[in-house]
Scaffold this active site. Structure first.
Site, short mmCIF file in Angstrom:
data_model
loop_
_atom_site.label_atom_id
_atom_site.label_comp_id
_atom_site.label_asym_id
_atom_site.label_seq_id
_atom_site.Cartn_x
_atom_site.Cartn_y
_atom_site.Cartn_z
N SER A 1 1.03 -1.54 0.36
CA SER A 1 0.60 -0.02 -0.31
C SER A 1 1.05 1.11 0.59
CB SER A 1 -1.01 -0.26 1.20
OG SER A 1 -1.46 1.21 1.27
N TYR B 1 -1.96 5.46 -4.20
CA TYR B 1 -3.26 6.59 -4.06
C TYR B 1 -3.07 7.27 -4.71
CZ TYR B 1 -5.80 3.61 -0.42
OH TYR B 1 -6.45 2.77 0.23
N THR C 1 -5.42 2.76 -7.33
CA THR C 1 -6.81 2.50 -6.19
C THR C 1 -7.89 4.25 -6.73
OG1 THR C 1 -6.11 1.18 -4.63
CG2 THR C 1 -7.62 2.56 -4.16
N LYS D 1 -8.43 -0.19 -9.54
CA LYS D 1 -8.80 -0.86 -8.34
C LYS D 1 -10.03 -0.40 -7.94
CE LYS D 1 -7.72 -2.90 -3.76
NZ LYS D 1 -8.20 -2.40 -2.78
N HIS E 1 -13.75 -2.02 -2.10
CA HIS E 1 -12.71 -1.99 -0.87
C HIS E 1 -12.74 -2.52 0.12
CE1 HIS E 1 -9.42 1.41 -0.01
NE2 HIS E 1 -8.89 0.73 1.19
C1 FMN Z 1 -7.83 -2.26 7.49
C2 FMN Z 1 -7.79 -2.39 6.21
C3 FMN Z 1 -6.56 -1.10 5.20
C4 FMN Z 1 -6.63 -1.40 3.66
N1 FMN Z 1 -5.89 -0.09 3.18
C5 FMN Z 1 -5.89 -0.38 1.35
C6 FMN Z 1 -4.93 0.56 1.33
O1 FMN Z 1 -3.80 1.46 1.61
N2 FMN Z 1 -4.47 0.54 -0.48
C7 FMN Z 1 -5.84 0.38 -1.11
O2 FMN Z 1 -5.90 -0.19 -2.21
N3 FMN Z 1 -6.49 -1.29 -0.27
C8 FMN Z 1 -6.89 -0.87 0.83
N4 FMN Z 1 -7.69 -1.41 1.80
C9 FMN Z 1 -8.76 -3.02 1.25
C10 FMN Z 1 -8.06 -4.12 0.63
O3 FMN Z 1 -7.20 -3.53 -0.68
C11 FMN Z 1 -9.21 -4.92 -0.11
O4 FMN Z 1 -9.86 -4.23 -1.29
C12 FMN Z 1 -10.28 -5.56 1.10
O5 FMN Z 1 -9.61 -5.51 1.88
C13 FMN Z 1 -11.00 -7.19 0.07
O6 FMN Z 1 -11.86 -7.65 1.15
P1 FMN Z 1 -11.56 -8.24 2.30
O7 FMN Z 1 -10.94 -7.45 3.14
O8 FMN Z 1 -12.90 -8.35 2.15
O9 FMN Z 1 -11.28 -9.66 1.29
C14 FMN Z 1 -7.41 -2.06 2.64
C15 FMN Z 1 -8.46 -2.69 3.72
C16 FMN Z 1 -8.93 -2.94 4.73
C17 FMN Z 1 -9.04 -4.12 6.08
#
Ligand code: FMN
Length: 394
Positions: A132, A154, A180, A262, A286
């Site tokens: 990330s 981002y 994203t 994404k 997300h």
């Molecule tokens: C704690 C947390 C932090 C996340 N941080 C980012 C991030 O920095 N960048 C991003 O594109 N997605 C981020 N996401 C989204 C994840 O990449 C992903 O889309 C999502 O967790 C998928 O769903 P799931 O948790 O049900 O597998 C984050 C998700 C969580 C749970």
């Protein structure tokens, strides 16, 4: 012939199942509820809520999980599944399985070493680790782990900063850029607002900014001397809600790496993404953390796949918890899936070994489910692998 640099460990699939029956217990619980329980016990309550929470009433997160029940697998009999190969080809690489560890920011709230244990687990299994932008450890440090790796951007308000981050990723051997699109503002997250808890305001999760020459050049004092001022500077630039597709097209010109967008849920956006030069899209909401009441990601998947008609690979995340979920996403047209919370639970419950075992359990479950459903290769899967639940037919 594609380069195969990574192989799944041999203790995978049926052999892993047998080893567990014979007493080789994984380092973390196998069942999801028990894994969640163990993770919760080891996390600060604010960190637990940050990781597991979603936007608003958390209806999108619930919808993501429920959507999988509308597409039951219809297993096929007497097909030769004696030898299975779960590998896939993606962007000139062969992946050992259709799985990536998705970008999850600020993993220092889950583990003192931040993203390092997750990246090490990815390296051990050979699946790509997507770092990330808002990671707790910088791009270059994660690269030393040696996992196949992608970098997630981002896009900020500062074009030079975006270019700098992408250049650093390319120089450090990351092989794709994920941009994203769905986080131009932070979602309204009841649990985090209630506390209130936002790790970035405590200077956590900003390692890539604090080590970036463009970011540092704009500060009166370096972040090590005045972290509060650096956080204020970050808060003013981290996102640009006024950005449009033209800005994405411009980003395309700043990197030669494959560009994957994404957060695509609408077929018109999917087409627009490819028109801008995207090499792939990720259907994702997300994990329900942005728009409460949004379409379940799995429901958006076949629509996006149809709109793109094979022009670029379509990846998927949001709600993957089981091997059967991977099979269903692939049957609906995904080339590969990403996981988010699932591996964070492993990280909380057992560090690097916890991530490794959680992912190996997931992939073993997937392998066994594939075999029992009559499939030995991912490419064999299509919509005919699935029925439609009676509730969805009504
Ligand atoms: C704690 C947390 C932090 C996340 N941080 C980012 C991030 O920095 N960048 C991003 O594109 N997605 C981020 N996401 C989204 C994840 O990449 C992903 O889309 C999502 O967790 C998928 O769903 P799931 O948790 O049900 O597998 C984050 C998700 C969580 C749970």
């Amino acid at each position: 012939m594609l380069e195969t640099t990574h192989m799944l460990p041999t203790n995978f699939g049926s052999p892993r199942q047998m080893a567990i029956y014979q007493g080789a217990r994984p380092s973390v619980p196998i069942g999801l509820a028990a894994l969640e329980q163990k993770a919760r016990e080891s996390l600060d309550p604010a960190a637990w809520d940050y990781v597991m929470g979603s936007a608003g009433g958390e209806r999108t997160a619930a919808a993501n999980l429920a959507a999988f029940d509308r597409f039951p697998i219809v297993p096929r009999m007497q097909r030769d599944v004696g030898t299975r190969d779960l590998s896939i080809d993606l962007f000139d690489a062969r992946l050992p399985a259709p799985l990536l560890l998705g970008p999850v920011g600020v993993q220092s709230i889950v583990h003192p070493e931040g993203e390092l244990p997750s990246a090490r687990a990815a390296a051990a299994i050979g699946v790509p680790f997507v770092l990330s932008t808002v990671s707790s450890r910088p791009i270059e440090e994660i690269a030393t782990v040696g996992a196949p790796r992608w970098f997630q951007l981002y896009p900020s308000r500062v074009a030079e900063l975006n270019a700098s981050l992408m250049q650093r990723a390319a120089a450090a051997g990351y092989s794709a850029i994920v941009v994203t699109l769905d986080t131009r503002l932070m979602g309204w997250r009841d649990r985090d607002l209630e506390r209130p808890f936002l790790p970035f305001l405590r200077a956590e999760g900003l390692a890539n900014y604090f080590t970036d020459p463009v970011f540092r050049a704009a500060l009166a004092a370096p972040p090590e001397r005045d972290p509060a001022a650096a956080v204020r500077h970050w808060a003013g630039l981290y996102s640009n809600p006024a950005a449009t597709w033209d800005d994405i097209c411009a980003l395309r010109d700043s990197t030669r790496l494959p560009l994957v967008l994404k957060g695509v849920l609408h077929p018109d956006d999917a087409r627009r993404a490819v028109d801008c030069g995207a090499d792939g899209v990720i259907v994702s909401n997300h994990g329900g953390r942005q728009v409460d009441g949004a379409i379940a990601a799995l429901d958006a998947l076949p629509v996006v796949v149809e709109a793109l008609a094979g022009r670029v690979p379509v990846l998927f995340d949001s709600g993957i918890r089981r091997g059967a979920d991977i099979l269903k996403a692939l049957a609906l047209g995904a080339t590969a899936v990403l996981i988010g919370r699932l591996y964070c639970l492993g990280l909380a419950a057992g560090g690097e070994a916890g991530v490794r075992d959680t992912v190996l359990n997931l992939l073993s479950d997937f392998d066994v489910t594939m075999a029992l459903s009559g499939y030995s290769r991912c490419a064999q899967l299509d919509r005919s692998a699935l029925g439609l639940a009676a509730s969805a037919r009504a």
